[in-house]
Scaffold this motif. Structure first.
Motif, PDB file in Angstrom:
ATOM      1  N   UNK A   1       0.848  -1.206   0.000  1.00 12.95           N
ATOM      2  CA  UNK A   1       0.000   0.000   0.000  1.00 12.95           C
ATOM      3  C   UNK A   1       0.880   1.252   0.000  1.00 12.95           C
ATOM      4  N   UNK A   2       1.901   1.253   0.859  1.00  9.18           N
ATOM      5  CA  UNK A   2       2.794   2.412   0.946  1.00  9.18           C
ATOM      6  C   UNK A   2       3.496   2.651  -0.382  1.00  9.18           C
ATOM      7  N   UNK A   3       3.958   1.580  -0.994  1.00  8.51           N
ATOM      8  CA  UNK A   3       4.647   1.692  -2.271  1.00  8.51           C
ATOM      9  C   UNK A   3       3.692   2.219  -3.356  1.00  8.51           C
ATOM     10  N   UNK A   4       2.474   1.693  -3.352  1.00 11.20           N
ATOM     11  CA  UNK A   4       1.447   2.092  -4.321  1.00 11.20           C
ATOM     12  C   UNK A   4       1.166   3.594  -4.228  1.00 11.20           C
ATOM     13  N   UNK A   5       1.031   4.083  -2.998  1.00 10.29           N
ATOM     14  CA  UNK A   5       0.612   5.470  -2.810  1.00 10.29           C
ATOM     15  C   UNK A   5       1.787   6.422  -2.597  1.00 10.29           C
ATOM     16  N   UNK A   6       3.013   5.887  -2.712  1.00 11.55           N
ATOM     17  CA  UNK A   6       4.197   6.744  -2.619  1.00 11.55           C
ATOM     18  C   UNK A   6       4.431   7.316  -1.229  1.00 11.55           C
TER      19      UNK A   6
ATOM     20  N   UNK B   1      -7.763  19.264  -5.012  1.00  9.45           N
ATOM     21  CA  UNK B   1      -6.586  19.004  -4.175  1.00  9.45           C
ATOM     22  C   UNK B   1      -5.436  19.959  -4.443  1.00  9.45           C
ATOM     23  N   UNK B   2      -5.300  20.402  -5.688  1.00  6.93           N
ATOM     24  CA  UNK B   2      -4.197  21.325  -5.974  1.00  6.93           C
ATOM     25  C   UNK B   2      -4.401  22.617  -5.181  1.00  6.93           C
ATOM     26  N   UNK B   3      -5.621  23.160  -5.237  1.00  4.65           N
ATOM     27  CA  UNK B   3      -5.926  24.400  -4.516  1.00  4.65           C
ATOM     28  C   UNK B   3      -5.813  24.187  -3.003  1.00  4.65           C
TER      29      UNK B   3
ATOM     30  N   UNK C   1      -9.028   5.138  -4.907  1.00  4.94           N
ATOM     31  CA  UNK C   1      -7.855   4.258  -4.955  1.00  4.94           C
ATOM     32  C   UNK C   1      -8.168   3.018  -5.773  1.00  4.94           C
ATOM     33  N   UNK C   2      -7.357   2.776  -6.771  1.00  6.84           N
ATOM     34  CA  UNK C   2      -7.526   1.598  -7.614  1.00  6.84           C
ATOM     35  C   UNK C   2      -8.028   1.929  -9.011  1.00  6.84           C
ATOM     36  N   UNK C   3      -8.874   2.977  -9.113  1.00 13.47           N
ATOM     37  CA  UNK C   3      -9.431   3.232 -10.452  1.00 13.47           C
ATOM     38  C   UNK C   3      -9.243   4.652 -10.966  1.00 13.47           C
ATOM     39  N   UNK C   4      -8.814   5.578 -10.099  1.00  7.56           N
ATOM     40  CA  UNK C   4      -8.644   6.965 -10.555  1.00  7.56           C
ATOM     41  C   UNK C   4      -7.163   7.321 -10.516  1.00  7.56           C
ATOM     42  N   UNK C   5      -6.708   8.051 -11.545  1.00  2.00           N
ATOM     43  CA  UNK C   5      -5.309   8.469 -11.609  1.00  2.00           C
ATOM     44  C   UNK C   5      -4.433   7.382 -12.199  1.00  2.00           C
TER      45      UNK C   5
ATOM     46  N   UNK D   1      -2.752  11.583  -7.238  1.00  2.00           N
ATOM     47  CA  UNK D   1      -2.022  11.333  -8.478  1.00  2.00           C
ATOM     48  C   UNK D   1      -2.716  12.042  -9.644  1.00  2.00           C
ATOM     49  N   UNK D   2      -4.048  11.949  -9.685  1.00  2.00           N
ATOM     50  CA  UNK D   2      -4.807  12.570 -10.776  1.00  2.00           C
ATOM     51  C   UNK D   2      -4.572  14.074 -10.833  1.00  2.00           C
ATOM     52  N   UNK D   3      -4.533  14.702  -9.668  1.00  2.00           N
ATOM     53  CA  UNK D   3      -4.428  16.166  -9.624  1.00  2.00           C
ATOM     54  C   UNK D   3      -2.980  16.644  -9.478  1.00  2.00           C
ATOM     55  N   UNK D   4      -2.038  15.711  -9.575  1.00  2.00           N
ATOM     56  CA  UNK D   4      -0.624  16.088  -9.586  1.00  2.00           C
ATOM     57  C   UNK D   4      -0.077  16.538  -8.246  1.00  2.00           C
ATOM     58  N   UNK D   5      -0.695  16.094  -7.146  1.00  2.00           N
ATOM     59  CA  UNK D   5      -0.202  16.504  -5.821  1.00  2.00           C
ATOM     60  C   UNK D   5       0.144  15.295  -4.945  1.00  2.00           C
ATOM     61  N   UNK D   6       0.513  14.195  -5.622  1.00  2.00           N
ATOM     62  CA  UNK D   6       0.824  12.966  -4.894  1.00  2.00           C
ATOM     63  C   UNK D   6       1.820  13.167  -3.773  1.00  2.00           C
ATOM     64  N   UNK D   7       2.835  14.036  -4.006  1.00  2.00           N
ATOM     65  CA  UNK D   7       3.860  14.217  -2.965  1.00  2.00           C
ATOM     66  C   UNK D   7       3.543  15.384  -2.034  1.00  2.00           C
ATOM     67  N   UNK D   8       2.386  16.022  -2.219  1.00  2.00           N
ATOM     68  CA  UNK D   8       2.045  17.158  -1.340  1.00  2.00           C
ATOM     69  C   UNK D   8       0.926  16.796  -0.359  1.00  2.00           C
ATOM     70  N   UNK D   9       0.240  15.683  -0.628  1.00  2.00           N
ATOM     71  CA  UNK D   9      -0.768  15.204   0.322  1.00  2.00           C
ATOM     72  C   UNK D   9      -0.033  14.385   1.377  1.00  2.00           C
ATOM     73  N   UNK D  10      -0.159  14.771   2.637  1.00  2.00           N
ATOM     74  CA  UNK D  10       0.652  14.151   3.692  1.00  2.00           C
ATOM     75  C   UNK D  10       0.133  12.786   4.116  1.00  2.00           C
TER      76      UNK D  10
END
Ligand code: PLP
Length: 400
Positions: A99-104, A196-198, A218-222, A230-239
């Motif tokens: 799960x951790x690997x999947x969600x970075x 999420x970006x905003x 999770x699983x079907x979006x992005x 991931x879809x909104x390009x903030x994968x590394x900004x969501x804590x």
């Protein structure tokens, strides 16, 4: 037992019934799927299912069943222990790492359900000195989780970034030490995706932590199904991401929180639904592990899901129905009146389409709807069948 108490309970039930809010469960004879056998008064009927959270159609997947069955033989039926006493198998750590690997994220922690994950999240991390700023349409489990913490509560109108900023300012004015913004990734009643970006931009400006409940993504979006961050390009900004194994990822049960190492480590020490509740069953852990592997690679299923979503939206719009705009597989057909929504659900049932009507208090007054959900378990003929059934029922009831 006191007769007064039982008659009080009976009266509560009667008032639920009188308000038209009494929920009755229909029974499915067999597996969750695109076409299901539903038990009725006159035996079993096959129906096209438009209301499961089975977005990629993995609930009856043969490989997942095989993995679960193998784990049943190798790891047994149950753990009969919480994780920290003697309930952690190699499987549980493997699933957390996957799960951790999947969600970075650094690590993840499992729960019996995402309801528990959200119930566990806030209380150990935040105190009365801190503030939680929550979207007004967040899932019930987030609302309950926030209630369990001592942090000060702020609420912003659904998706309203001006209001979010006003609440962040208010939390600062009130002297909050840490601030955490929490939102659903996809709002399940409307199918809207959080901005999420905003949200991340505002969180950064005001020094807040961001948590996203991505159960309906999770699983079907992005990309690879890594969800709304991931879809909104903030994968590394969501804590912090909370999610479920009970929807797209096989649909069995289980929830998780994925975040940086110290957060997960503290949750393992302090999260009450983790400390005082049994480990996930080995078969569920192994099946979910397989489901994640399948979901990551399932561009074909995501493409099929997207195709159904577009076709169904176009078909219903052309028939004259009013839909809430959106891009997720959650497609709400707006009917307004609660009684009309119930009659429509019944008319669709008679035509072999399994749907769920939603009305107040689940959605606002006057916003009753049939919420449909697309699934890669459906085939093109099922979509045609469902569009035709909606058109036919809609004409009969004078909706279109
Ligand atoms: C379904 C859902 C949950 C609950 O997940 P379970 O694993 O079924 O307990 C929590 N949050 C959101 C947004 C959901 O849609």
């Amino acid at each position: 037992m006191s007769q007064d108490f039982l008659s009080h309970i009976s009266n509560v039930l009667k008032s639920i019934e009188a308000d038209g809010l009494y929920k009755r469960e229909r029974e499915i004879a067999g597996m969750q799927a695109g076409r299901i056998k539903v038990k009725g008064a006159s035996g079993e009927r096959q129906m096209v299912n438009l209301c499961a959270n089975n977005y990629l159609g993995l609930a009856d997947n043969a490989e997942i069943r095989k993995a679960a069955a193998a784990a049943l033989d190798e790891f047994g039926f149950g753990m009969a222990s919480v994780r920290f006493i003697c309930g952690t198998q190699t499987l549980h750590r493997e699933l957390e790492h996957a799960i951790a690997d999947y969600l970075g994220k650094d690590d993840a922690i499992l729960f019996a359900a995402c309801f528990d994950a959200n119930g566990a999240l806030f209380e150990p991390l935040l105190t009365a000195e801190d503030a939680i700023i929550s979207d007004s349409l967040n899932h019930a489990s987030i609302i309950d989780g926030v209630r369990l913490s001592k942090a000060r509560r702020f609420r912003y109108a659904q998706g309203d970034m001006d209001d979010l900023e006003a609440q962040l300012k208010q939390a600062d004015a009130d002297g909050a030490r840490f601030k955490l913004v929490v939102t659903d990734g996809v709002f399940s009643m409307d199918g809207h995706i959080a901005k999420l970006k905003e949200i991340c931009d505002l969180a950064e400006r005001y020094g807040a932590i961001v948590a996203v409940d991505d159960c309906h993504a999770t699983g079907h979006i992005g990309e690879e199904g890594r969800g709304t961050p991931a879809l909104t390009g903030v994968g590394n900004r969501v804590d912090i991401v909370t999610g479920t194994l009970g929807k797209t990822l096989g649909g069995a049960m289980g929830g998780f929180i994925a975040a940086s190492q110290p957060i997960i480590d503290l949750l393992r020490q302090r999260a009450r639904p983790y400390l005082f509740s049994n480990s996930l069953a080995p078969a569920v852990a192994a099946g979910s592990l397989k489901a994640i592997a399948i979901a990551r690679a399932a561009n074909d299923l995501r493409e099929k899901l997207g195709r159904h979503t577009t076709r169904f939206r176009d078909g219903l719009t052309q028939s004259g129905f009013t839909l809430l705009p959106g891009e997720t597989p959650i497609i709400p057909v707006m009917l307004g009146d609660a009684v009309l929504a119930q009659r429509m659900a019944k008319a669709l049932d008679e035509r072999g389409v399994y749907v769920a009507g939603f009305f107040y208090p689940v959605v606002p007054q006057g916003k009753a709807r049939i919420r449909t959900q697309m699934s890669a378990a459906l085939d093109d003929q099922d979509i045609t069948f469902a569009i035709d059934a909606f058109a036919d029922a809609g004409k009969q009831l004078g909706i279109i």
